[in-house]
Design an enzyme around this catalytic site. Structure first.
Site, PDB file in Angstrom:
ATOM      1  N   GLY A  20       0.893  -1.230   0.055  1.00  0.00           N
ATOM      2  CA  GLY A  20       0.112  -0.083  -0.009  1.00  0.00           C
ATOM      3  C   GLY A  20       0.853   1.326  -0.213  1.00  0.00           C
ATOM      4  O   GLY A  20       0.327   2.299  -0.156  1.00  0.00           O
ATOM      5  N   SER A  21       2.322   1.182   0.086  1.00  0.00           N
ATOM      6  CA  SER A  21       2.920   2.488   0.180  1.00  0.00           C
ATOM      7  C   SER A  21       3.018   3.047  -1.040  1.00  0.00           C
ATOM      8  O   SER A  21       3.272   2.372  -2.089  1.00  0.00           O
ATOM      9  CB  SER A  21       4.312   2.069   0.890  1.00  0.00           C
ATOM     10  OG  SER A  21       5.189   1.189  -0.069  1.00  0.00           O
ATOM     11  N   LYS A 213       0.890  -1.826 -12.476  1.00  0.00           N
ATOM     12  CA  LYS A 213       1.242  -0.357 -12.045  1.00  0.00           C
ATOM     13  C   LYS A 213       2.263  -0.533 -11.121  1.00  0.00           C
ATOM     14  O   LYS A 213       2.705  -1.321 -10.324  1.00  0.00           O
ATOM     15  CB  LYS A 213      -0.138   0.277 -11.363  1.00  0.00           C
ATOM     16  CG  LYS A 213      -0.046   1.657 -11.387  1.00  0.00           C
ATOM     17  CD  LYS A 213      -1.437   2.513 -11.196  1.00  0.00           C
ATOM     18  CE  LYS A 213      -2.033   2.297  -9.981  1.00  0.00           C
ATOM     19  NZ  LYS A 213      -3.414   2.804 -10.216  1.00  0.00           N
ATOM     20  N   LYS A 215       4.529   2.429  -8.594  1.00  0.00           N
ATOM     21  CA  LYS A 215       4.625   3.539  -7.763  1.00  0.00           C
ATOM     22  C   LYS A 215       5.844   4.313  -8.061  1.00  0.00           C
ATOM     23  O   LYS A 215       7.096   3.644  -8.050  1.00  0.00           O
ATOM     24  CB  LYS A 215       4.373   3.383  -6.276  1.00  0.00           C
ATOM     25  CG  LYS A 215       3.076   2.744  -5.934  1.00  0.00           C
ATOM     26  CD  LYS A 215       2.116   3.726  -6.167  1.00  0.00           C
ATOM     27  CE  LYS A 215       0.669   3.090  -5.876  1.00  0.00           C
ATOM     28  NZ  LYS A 215      -0.517   4.005  -5.923  1.00  0.00           N
ATOM     29  N   ASP A 243       2.739   5.996 -11.290  1.00  0.00           N
ATOM     30  CA  ASP A 243       1.748   6.615 -10.420  1.00  0.00           C
ATOM     31  C   ASP A 243       2.626   7.181  -9.350  1.00  0.00           C
ATOM     32  O   ASP A 243       3.254   6.638  -8.707  1.00  0.00           O
ATOM     33  CB  ASP A 243       0.806   5.613  -9.661  1.00  0.00           C
ATOM     34  CG  ASP A 243      -0.174   6.186  -8.670  1.00  0.00           C
ATOM     35  OD1 ASP A 243      -0.155   7.376  -8.732  1.00  0.00           O
ATOM     36  OD2 ASP A 243      -1.157   5.313  -8.076  1.00  0.00           O
ATOM     37  N   GLU A 269       0.083   8.589 -13.734  1.00  0.00           N
ATOM     38  CA  GLU A 269      -1.214   8.784 -12.567  1.00  0.00           C
ATOM     39  C   GLU A 269      -0.694   9.750 -11.651  1.00  0.00           C
ATOM     40  O   GLU A 269       0.138   9.907 -11.140  1.00  0.00           O
ATOM     41  CB  GLU A 269      -1.586   7.484 -12.135  1.00  0.00           C
ATOM     42  CG  GLU A 269      -2.748   7.581 -11.235  1.00  0.00           C
ATOM     43  CD  GLU A 269      -3.180   5.997 -10.953  1.00  0.00           C
ATOM     44  OE1 GLU A 269      -2.892   5.089 -11.543  1.00  0.00           O
ATOM     45  OE2 GLU A 269      -3.700   5.842  -9.891  1.00  0.00           O
ATOM     46  N   GLU A 296      -8.587   9.672  -8.268  1.00  0.00           N
ATOM     47  CA  GLU A 296      -8.533   8.985  -7.149  1.00  0.00           C
ATOM     48  C   GLU A 296      -8.930  10.163  -6.060  1.00  0.00           C
ATOM     49  O   GLU A 296      -9.687   9.718  -4.910  1.00  0.00           O
ATOM     50  CB  GLU A 296      -7.184   8.550  -7.020  1.00  0.00           C
ATOM     51  CG  GLU A 296      -6.965   7.911  -5.418  1.00  0.00           C
ATOM     52  CD  GLU A 296      -5.377   7.310  -5.663  1.00  0.00           C
ATOM     53  OE1 GLU A 296      -4.896   7.223  -6.514  1.00  0.00           O
ATOM     54  OE2 GLU A 296      -4.911   7.153  -4.251  1.00  0.00           O
ATOM     55  N   ASP A 319     -13.705   7.330  -8.057  1.00  0.00           N
ATOM     56  CA  ASP A 319     -13.875   6.017  -6.935  1.00  0.00           C
ATOM     57  C   ASP A 319     -15.203   6.423  -6.168  1.00  0.00           C
ATOM     58  O   ASP A 319     -15.298   7.505  -5.578  1.00  0.00           O
ATOM     59  CB  ASP A 319     -12.439   6.038  -6.125  1.00  0.00           C
ATOM     60  CG  ASP A 319     -12.470   5.082  -5.021  1.00  0.00           C
ATOM     61  OD1 ASP A 319     -13.605   4.424  -4.532  1.00  0.00           O
ATOM     62  OD2 ASP A 319     -11.539   4.779  -4.832  1.00  0.00           O
ATOM     63  N   HIS A 346     -10.319   4.064  -9.656  1.00  0.00           N
ATOM     64  CA  HIS A 346      -9.552   3.943  -8.500  1.00  0.00           C
ATOM     65  C   HIS A 346     -10.377   2.859  -7.652  1.00  0.00           C
ATOM     66  O   HIS A 346     -11.554   3.145  -7.342  1.00  0.00           O
ATOM     67  CB  HIS A 346      -9.284   5.099  -7.921  1.00  0.00           C
ATOM     68  CG  HIS A 346      -8.415   4.810  -6.604  1.00  0.00           C
ATOM     69  ND1 HIS A 346      -8.781   5.013  -5.300  1.00  0.00           N
ATOM     70  CD2 HIS A 346      -7.065   4.571  -6.500  1.00  0.00           C
ATOM     71  CE1 HIS A 346      -8.033   4.564  -4.509  1.00  0.00           C
ATOM     72  NE2 HIS A 346      -6.846   4.393  -5.108  1.00  0.00           N
ATOM     73  N   GLY A 348     -10.873   2.265  -3.932  1.00  0.00           N
ATOM     74  CA  GLY A 348     -10.945   2.431  -2.461  1.00  0.00           C
ATOM     75  C   GLY A 348     -11.570   1.368  -2.066  1.00  0.00           C
ATOM     76  O   GLY A 348     -11.323   1.032  -0.592  1.00  0.00           O
ATOM     77  N   GLU A 373      -8.722  -2.002 -11.691  1.00  0.00           N
ATOM     78  CA  GLU A 373      -7.394  -2.049 -10.835  1.00  0.00           C
ATOM     79  C   GLU A 373      -7.774  -3.256  -9.850  1.00  0.00           C
ATOM     80  O   GLU A 373      -9.011  -3.615  -9.362  1.00  0.00           O
ATOM     81  CB  GLU A 373      -7.269  -0.714  -9.834  1.00  0.00           C
ATOM     82  CG  GLU A 373      -6.155  -0.724  -8.966  1.00  0.00           C
ATOM     83  CD  GLU A 373      -5.998   0.446  -8.344  1.00  0.00           C
ATOM     84  OE1 GLU A 373      -6.966   1.312  -8.138  1.00  0.00           O
ATOM     85  OE2 GLU A 373      -4.939   0.776  -7.956  1.00  0.00           O
TER      86      GLU A 373
END
Lengths: 406, 406
Positions: A20-21, A213, A215, A243, A269, A296, A319, A346, A348, A373
């Site tokens: 999640g980072s 994807k 980061k 992203d 993104e 997002e 989202d 996105h 969430g 996603e």
């Protein structure tokens, strides 16, 4: 079928190290501010919005404040013109000051809205996608609050957009059988090193995914090395996206996007601040044909309208756990259709609700089939977790919007 | 001089019938989410943000969550480069999700920021305006978070804007003696009838005011009758302004602004949704030279940058109880200076803090002397309420930012 109880629940889930980072959110605790709405029959609806941990209780507090206005309402009567109730809640004469239509109060509205839809579909005994597809264009538009969109999408235009798609719907229903493609975000978290990314991409390719994807948003050399690593392990034919999670300012984004473009991503993104429409516009022009993706952190239909008017959006990522829920998501999907921009949500909600909504977007609105996603980290906490086979979301069959938590 | 305690207090004040009402906020309960910061010496700072009642507790909750990070900090060390701390708080890795930089968490940051400034000025034993004017341009810029403004206002440009005004400052200091002009918003609340408005305008003229605001945003005939009534009782030479408080959509605003223009208002305020930059741009072009005013609901410097870039703003109305406090207000004032747009704050603080800030804007930034909004309804609750004579704010002499409540 009257609503007897509305309550909020604060659920937080610690993730594995690094999961999640991103460049901005270095310590995420995926959390849901959960709305529970109960009918006199005992049937309960569950609504979700995502937060990153601290402050999840504030959203729960806002749910309690805002939700009480729905007590006593009949669920069918409520959903027959939900747009009116949505606007009343969004414009609560005192709580509105805390937004309007953004931040904690709007997240609370999203959770409440999503619970209403979940309860409605459960009471009908069908999955959300099926209920939405069973509605007439007029019934769909009655779900929506189109206020402040009159200059680009009024009631009759919305109706027209949906009606125009009716004859060709059947040709798009095959997706219900084949499933909707996914892309894997969970291979490329910011704190994952090269070895972790390689391992996860290989496993994900084996599972049938064809898009990933990564980061970015660190020092440029670091970003470029990571991008090169992903391209190498994924191969030349696989789709990749980058992203930055809002990390760059405009001058930085102009440099970074051009350099990262060498690895042929489908999009870049959230390059910069989600409120900065003109920065996105400048950037999009400078890096075309490389596309931007965003949404997002765009909280309402009015700002989405502005982004679409600016011409800077390659892929729109609304989202329903950032917007005011499922109904405002549909509104934004109609706006995107009018502007000819594809919608790739996105998630969430970890895809639980959006797996239904992309089917509606595809079949009823006529959006192109893209991919949705995929983030698996919370799947063990859902009663009916999303089910992917060969990298495709299998069409959910259970009643409701797939939001019930264990 | 270390901070030992940070706490929040939920203060709500019931207004007299009709007071504070506008087309959107029909039942306001003026409320402050108050931050109290205490030094080991016992000295306490008070920060305010305004809400409309319900949900004030949510902002207080966010103050408690966000504020604890300041415990143990020395107040002089903290304020020596407050911009760094501001950005750290604004980008809290978990709470940021709830904005970013807007809504409940940003209101909480504003209250905390304002308390820091109040405590700092009290510890120096001077009024806020005097402390701000005693700072060098470099010291002022150290107070600010200029992130995401790099494309239009970087650190050195901000420094340059302030430095360029140094030689001429003395020529603008007369305002400290004459006081800063006010305009009276409290004559024209939406629920006031014609007789009430007439009575209040006459009294306000007697008190020395020369400018008045009227709430509009009802049926157009009703708005026009009210506008005509105000123009008649105020006379042809008095300045009047109309405020729709976001009530119109763009098609409605285009009609209403043109009709209301007949009464020669100085501006039309908040004609439509505060997030709708392109609607304001379209409207401003259509009704020029009639000017738009906005900013009361614009939550951060990035959106202000976009509004200024769009060219639609005649008068900018930032509010340090909507923005992230005094420092972001100064940032926006510098942006406005760069774009040549006058700043006339909205006074969510009832003018208590802004009476200091307009003096800084006038003398240090070189903004033109305009007038400051006046709303007297809470004056009996302040230790040092604003003091107007002949319609002019008298320069406050007490230490601090005039925010202490009884």
């Amino acid at each position: 079928m009257n609503i007897t109880k509305i309550s909020a629940e604060d659920r937080r889930f610690k993730l594995e190290a690094g999961a999640g980072s991103d460049a901005v959110h270095s310590d995420p605790v995926y959390s849901f501010a959960v709305t529970r709405i109960v009918l006199d029959s005992g049937l309960a609806g569950t609504g979700l919005v995502l937060t990153m941990g601290r402050g999840n209780d504030l959203v729960c507090g806002a749910i309690e404040l805002l939700g009480q206005q729905l007590k006593g309402r009949d669920i069918e009567e409520l959903m027959a013109n939900f747009g009116v109730t949505f606007r009343k809640l969004a414009d609560d004469v005192q709580l509105r000051w805390l937004g309007p239509h953004k931040g904690v109060v709007h997240l609370a509205l999203a959770s409440i809205t999503n619970a209403c839809f979940d309860l409605w579909t459960k009471s009908r005994g069908v999955p959300l996608w099926k209920l939405l597809l069973s509605l007439s264009p007029a019934e769909v538009v009655q779900l929506l609050d189109l206020s402040y969109l009159e200059d680009v999408l009024n009631h009759s235009e919305a109706l027209q957009l949906l009606t125009a798609e009716l004859p060709s719907r059947v040709s798009r229903e095959g997706v219900l059988t084949t499933g909707y493609p996914g892309y894997d975000t969970s291979v490329g978290w910011y704190q994952y090193d090269a070895a972790q990314i390689e391992d996860k991409v290989k496993r994900s390719l084996d599972e049938g995914f064809g898009a990933f994807k990564l980061k970015v948003g660190g020092p440029l050399d670091h970003d470029l090395a990571r991008a090169q690593g992903l391209r190498k392990v994924a191969g030349e034919k696989v789709t990749i996206m980058f992203d930055a999670n809002q990390q760059w300012n405009l001058p930085q984004a102009l440099v970074a996007c051009k350099e990262l473009g060498a690895f042929r991503p489908l999009w870049i993104e959230e390059p910069t601040h989600p409120d900065d429409i003109f920065a996105h516009q400048t950037l999009a022009k400078a890096i075309a044909p490389l596309a931007l993706a965003l949404g997002e952190h765009v909280p309402n239909r009015v700002i989405f309208k502005n982004y679409l008017q600016s011409g800077c959006v390659g892929f729109l990522q609304p989202d329903c756990t950032r917007l005011g829920g499922i109904s405002e998501f549909i509104t934004v999907s109609l706006l995107a259709k009018k502007f000819g921009v594809p919608v790739i949500p996105h998630v969430g909600d970890m895809g639980q609700i959006h797996q239904h909504l992309v089917l509606f977007n595809r079949i009823a609105i006529g959006h192109p089939e893209e991919f949705l996603e995929y983030i698996p980290h919370l799947s063990s906490h859902f009663v009916h977790p999303v089910d992917l086979r060969d990298g495709r979301y299998q069409t959910p069959q259970e009643a409701g919007s797939s939001t019930d938590l264990l």
